[in-house]
Each structure stands twice: as structure tokens, then as C-alpha cells.
Scaffold this motif. Structure first.
Motif, PDB file in Angstrom:
ATOM      1  N   PRO A  19       7.315  -3.062 -11.071  1.00  0.00           N
ATOM      2  CA  PRO A  19       6.888  -3.155  -9.669  1.00  0.00           C
ATOM      3  C   PRO A  19       7.669  -4.195  -8.873  1.00  0.00           C
ATOM      4  O   PRO A  19       7.921  -5.298  -9.351  1.00  0.00           O
ATOM      5  N   HIS A  20       8.036  -3.822  -7.670  1.00  0.00           N
ATOM      6  CA  HIS A  20       8.698  -4.715  -6.715  1.00  0.00           C
ATOM      7  C   HIS A  20       7.687  -5.761  -6.244  1.00  0.00           C
ATOM      8  O   HIS A  20       6.499  -5.456  -6.112  1.00  0.00           O
ATOM      9  N   PRO A  45     -12.540   3.633   6.880  1.00  0.00           N
ATOM     10  CA  PRO A  45     -11.780   2.918   7.916  1.00  0.00           C
ATOM     11  C   PRO A  45     -12.326   1.527   8.231  1.00  0.00           C
ATOM     12  O   PRO A  45     -11.608   0.703   8.789  1.00  0.00           O
ATOM     13  N   THR A  46     -13.562   1.242   7.860  1.00  0.00           N
ATOM     14  CA  THR A  46     -14.137  -0.069   8.154  1.00  0.00           C
ATOM     15  C   THR A  46     -13.948  -1.074   7.029  1.00  0.00           C
ATOM     16  O   THR A  46     -14.299  -2.243   7.172  1.00  0.00           O
ATOM     17  N   ASP A  47     -13.384  -0.642   5.889  1.00  0.00           N
ATOM     18  CA  ASP A  47     -13.167  -1.573   4.778  1.00  0.00           C
ATOM     19  C   ASP A  47     -12.115  -2.606   5.175  1.00  0.00           C
ATOM     20  O   ASP A  47     -11.084  -2.267   5.759  1.00  0.00           O
ATOM     21  N   PRO A  48     -12.364  -3.867   4.833  1.00  0.00           N
ATOM     22  CA  PRO A  48     -11.395  -4.916   5.191  1.00  0.00           C
ATOM     23  C   PRO A  48     -10.103  -4.793   4.383  1.00  0.00           C
ATOM     24  O   PRO A  48     -10.101  -4.308   3.250  1.00  0.00           O
ATOM     25  N   LEU A  49      -9.026  -5.246   4.984  1.00  0.00           N
ATOM     26  CA  LEU A  49      -7.714  -5.204   4.356  1.00  0.00           C
ATOM     27  C   LEU A  49      -7.725  -5.907   2.998  1.00  0.00           C
ATOM     28  O   LEU A  49      -7.027  -5.490   2.075  1.00  0.00           O
ATOM     29  N   GLU A  50      -8.557  -6.937   2.845  1.00  0.00           N
ATOM     30  CA  GLU A  50      -8.630  -7.659   1.572  1.00  0.00           C
ATOM     31  C   GLU A  50      -9.050  -6.727   0.434  1.00  0.00           C
ATOM     32  O   GLU A  50      -8.592  -6.877  -0.699  1.00  0.00           O
ATOM     33  N   GLU A  51      -9.927  -5.756   0.710  1.00  0.00           N
ATOM     34  CA  GLU A  51     -10.350  -4.803  -0.327  1.00  0.00           C
ATOM     35  C   GLU A  51      -9.193  -3.892  -0.717  1.00  0.00           C
ATOM     36  O   GLU A  51      -9.029  -3.584  -1.903  1.00  0.00           O
ATOM     37  N   LEU A  52      -8.423  -3.455   0.247  1.00  0.00           N
ATOM     38  CA  LEU A  52      -7.265  -2.615  -0.054  1.00  0.00           C
ATOM     39  C   LEU A  52      -6.240  -3.401  -0.870  1.00  0.00           C
ATOM     40  O   LEU A  52      -5.694  -2.888  -1.850  1.00  0.00           O
ATOM     41  N   ARG A  53      -6.001  -4.656  -0.498  1.00  0.00           N
ATOM     42  CA  ARG A  53      -5.050  -5.497  -1.230  1.00  0.00           C
ATOM     43  C   ARG A  53      -5.536  -5.769  -2.648  1.00  0.00           C
ATOM     44  O   ARG A  53      -4.738  -5.747  -3.595  1.00  0.00           O
ATOM     45  N   ALA A  54      -6.820  -6.000  -2.828  1.00  0.00           N
ATOM     46  CA  ALA A  54      -7.358  -6.247  -4.169  1.00  0.00           C
ATOM     47  C   ALA A  54      -7.179  -5.016  -5.055  1.00  0.00           C
ATOM     48  O   ALA A  54      -6.788  -5.122  -6.229  1.00  0.00           O
ATOM     49  N   ALA A  55      -7.443  -3.837  -4.500  1.00  0.00           N
ATOM     50  CA  ALA A  55      -7.248  -2.596  -5.259  1.00  0.00           C
ATOM     51  C   ALA A  55      -5.769  -2.400  -5.570  1.00  0.00           C
ATOM     52  O   ALA A  55      -5.407  -1.961  -6.677  1.00  0.00           O
ATOM     53  N   ALA A  56      -4.899  -2.725  -4.624  1.00  0.00           N
ATOM     54  CA  ALA A  56      -3.457  -2.600  -4.839  1.00  0.00           C
ATOM     55  C   ALA A  56      -2.999  -3.556  -5.944  1.00  0.00           C
ATOM     56  O   ALA A  56      -2.174  -3.189  -6.787  1.00  0.00           O
ATOM     57  N   GLU A  57      -3.533  -4.761  -5.953  1.00  0.00           N
ATOM     58  CA  GLU A  57      -3.185  -5.720  -7.005  1.00  0.00           C
ATOM     59  C   GLU A  57      -3.602  -5.200  -8.379  1.00  0.00           C
ATOM     60  O   GLU A  57      -2.843  -5.325  -9.354  1.00  0.00           O
ATOM     61  N   ARG A  58      -4.789  -4.591  -8.465  1.00  0.00           N
ATOM     62  CA  ARG A  58      -5.245  -4.030  -9.740  1.00  0.00           C
ATOM     63  C   ARG A  58      -4.325  -2.895 -10.196  1.00  0.00           C
ATOM     64  O   ARG A  58      -3.968  -2.803 -11.374  1.00  0.00           O
ATOM     65  N   LEU A  59      -3.928  -2.036  -9.261  1.00  0.00           N
ATOM     66  CA  LEU A  59      -3.034  -0.942  -9.618  1.00  0.00           C
ATOM     67  C   LEU A  59      -1.686  -1.471 -10.093  1.00  0.00           C
ATOM     68  O   LEU A  59      -1.154  -1.010 -11.112  1.00  0.00           O
ATOM     69  N   VAL A  60      -1.130  -2.431  -9.396  1.00  0.00           N
ATOM     70  CA  VAL A  60       0.170  -2.990  -9.791  1.00  0.00           C
ATOM     71  C   VAL A  60       0.066  -3.612 -11.179  1.00  0.00           C
ATOM     72  O   VAL A  60       0.973  -3.440 -12.017  1.00  0.00           O
ATOM     73  N   ASP A  62      -1.983  -2.667 -13.527  1.00  0.00           N
ATOM     74  CA  ASP A  62      -2.070  -1.535 -14.452  1.00  0.00           C
ATOM     75  C   ASP A  62      -0.700  -0.900 -14.686  1.00  0.00           C
ATOM     76  O   ASP A  62      -0.401  -0.446 -15.793  1.00  0.00           O
ATOM     77  N   VAL A  63       0.146  -0.859 -13.657  1.00  0.00           N
ATOM     78  CA  VAL A  63       1.505  -0.334 -13.823  1.00  0.00           C
ATOM     79  C   VAL A  63       2.302  -1.269 -14.736  1.00  0.00           C
ATOM     80  O   VAL A  63       2.996  -0.820 -15.648  1.00  0.00           O
ATOM     81  N   ARG A  64       2.187  -2.569 -14.502  1.00  0.00           N
ATOM     82  CA  ARG A  64       2.902  -3.543 -15.339  1.00  0.00           C
ATOM     83  C   ARG A  64       2.497  -3.425 -16.803  1.00  0.00           C
ATOM     84  O   ARG A  64       3.325  -3.524 -17.690  1.00  0.00           O
ATOM     85  N   VAL A  78      10.122   1.723   3.149  1.00  0.00           N
ATOM     86  CA  VAL A  78       8.697   1.817   3.459  1.00  0.00           C
ATOM     87  C   VAL A  78       8.079   2.812   2.496  1.00  0.00           C
ATOM     88  O   VAL A  78       8.583   3.926   2.336  1.00  0.00           O
ATOM     89  N   LEU A  79       6.996   2.410   1.860  1.00  0.00           N
ATOM     90  CA  LEU A  79       6.295   3.298   0.935  1.00  0.00           C
ATOM     91  C   LEU A  79       5.637   4.415   1.743  1.00  0.00           C
ATOM     92  O   LEU A  79       4.842   4.167   2.638  1.00  0.00           O
TER      93      LEU A  79
END
Length: 179
Positions: A19-20, A45-60, A62-64, A78-79
Motif C-alpha cells: 500500500p502507498h 452520507p451523515t457518517d463523519p470522515l473519521e469513520e471512513l478513515r478508520a475503516a480505510a486504515e483497517r483495510l490497508v 488487512d492488505v499489508r 486519484v483512486l
């Protein structure tokens, strides 16, 4: 949020092995764009950006750790789309996997990129020795019809299992297919 040029050059699908450093932010940004457009990526659409970032961190992570296999498409750094394949871990399920997520930027939807990501997932599943894959999606936007056109079979529904908003309740839909 980042803009995608609907007429711009798109590359991929690419398998992400390492992962980059900017992948967490790019994933959260893509999920935000897809969610705002009504896409089924697990957020409202009302979920805070922090929740999206936390999920993204977990996925990254898991990829590692090779718990998840990530395929991407992109445009000018751009992804623009992702697919996530997970191998089942229990001994009796090791021949199966889960298409945990498939998402394409709303600007690029309807241009075949979802199908290309899907097909790349099947190639990856075959390379892993998987024989069957499953997925769960939500009703409301015809996503199940997209997968049925690609050979998936609906196996069940759970009425009202997904609450996108106070007045927006959807079915959870389970689909499977052989690799």
C-alpha cells in the motif's frame, strides 16, 4: 474531495501488494464520493470522515497482512475504483472467498470499470485457488442486477437489515458464484 474527469484516461485494474502511504486518504475520499452519490459501500452520507478513515486504515492493514486482496483503478493519481477480495479462514471454507467490496467513482459508473474490477477479482480468486465466492449488498439501486448479469445467483434476502437513514431501510442481499 477529489474530482474525476469523466473523459480522462483511467488505468487498471492493478493489484495492490504494498500500500502507498496515501492509500488511507484515497480510500476514504473514494468512499465519501460513492456514499454521497448513494452507493452501497457501508456508510451513510451523515457518517463523519473519521469513520471512513478508520475503516480505510483497517483495510490497508488487512492488505499489508495479506488478509485482503485489493484491486484498484485510477486516474491521474486519484483512486477511482476498488475491489476487495477476502479468503475465508475457517478450514472448511478455505476454498471460498468473499467479494467484500466493489466500488467505482460515480462519474465513471456505467463505463465498464465495475465489470473490469469484478473480472480481475475472479482472476485473483482463481490464482488463490478459490472455487466459490460470495458477496452481500443492499437493495435499492439495482446492484444485485449488475451482479446477476455477471453470473452471480441471489441466495437470500434479509428484509430491513440495512438502515441508510431514518426513513431509508433496505434489504441485505446475499449472492454467490463459482470461480
Amino acid at each position: 474531495m477529489t474530482d474525476i474527469d469523466p473523459d480522462g484516461f483511467v488505468t487498471g485494474p492493478h493489484r495492490v501488494d504494498t500500500p502507498h502511504p496515501d492509500l488511507v486518504g484515497a480510500l476514504a475520499d473514494l468512499w465519501g464520493r460513492v456514499t454521497v452519490a448513494g452507493g452501497a459501500v457501508g456508510f451513510s452520507p451523515t457518517d463523519p470522515l473519521e469513520e471512513l478513515r478508520a475503516a480505510a486504515e483497517r483495510l490497508v492493514e488487512d492488505v499489508r497482512s495479506k488478509k485482503a486482496h485489493l484491486l484498484t483503478i485510477g486516474q491521474q493519481h486519484v483512486l477511482a475504483g476498488i475491489a476487495v477480495l477476502r479468503r475465508r479462514e475457517l478450514p472448511v471454507r478455505k476454498h471460498t472467498g468473499e467479494l467484500a467490496l466493489l466500488a467505482v467513482d460515480p462519474v465513471l459508473q456505467g463505463r465498464g470499470w465495475g465489470t473490469q474490477l469484478h473480472d480481475a477479482v475472479l482472476v485473483q480468486a482463481q490464482a488463490l485457488g478459490l472455487e466459490k465466492v460470495d458477496l452481500v449488498t443492499r437493495s435499492g439501486h439495482g446492484v444485485e442486477r449488475f451482479f446477476e448479469r455477471l453470473g452471480w445467483v441471489e441466495r437470500g434476502r434479509w428484509p430491513g437489515a440495512v438502515r441508510v437513514g431514518p426513513e431509508d431501510v433496505r434489504d441485505e442481499v446475499w449472492l454467490t458464484r463459482d470461480v
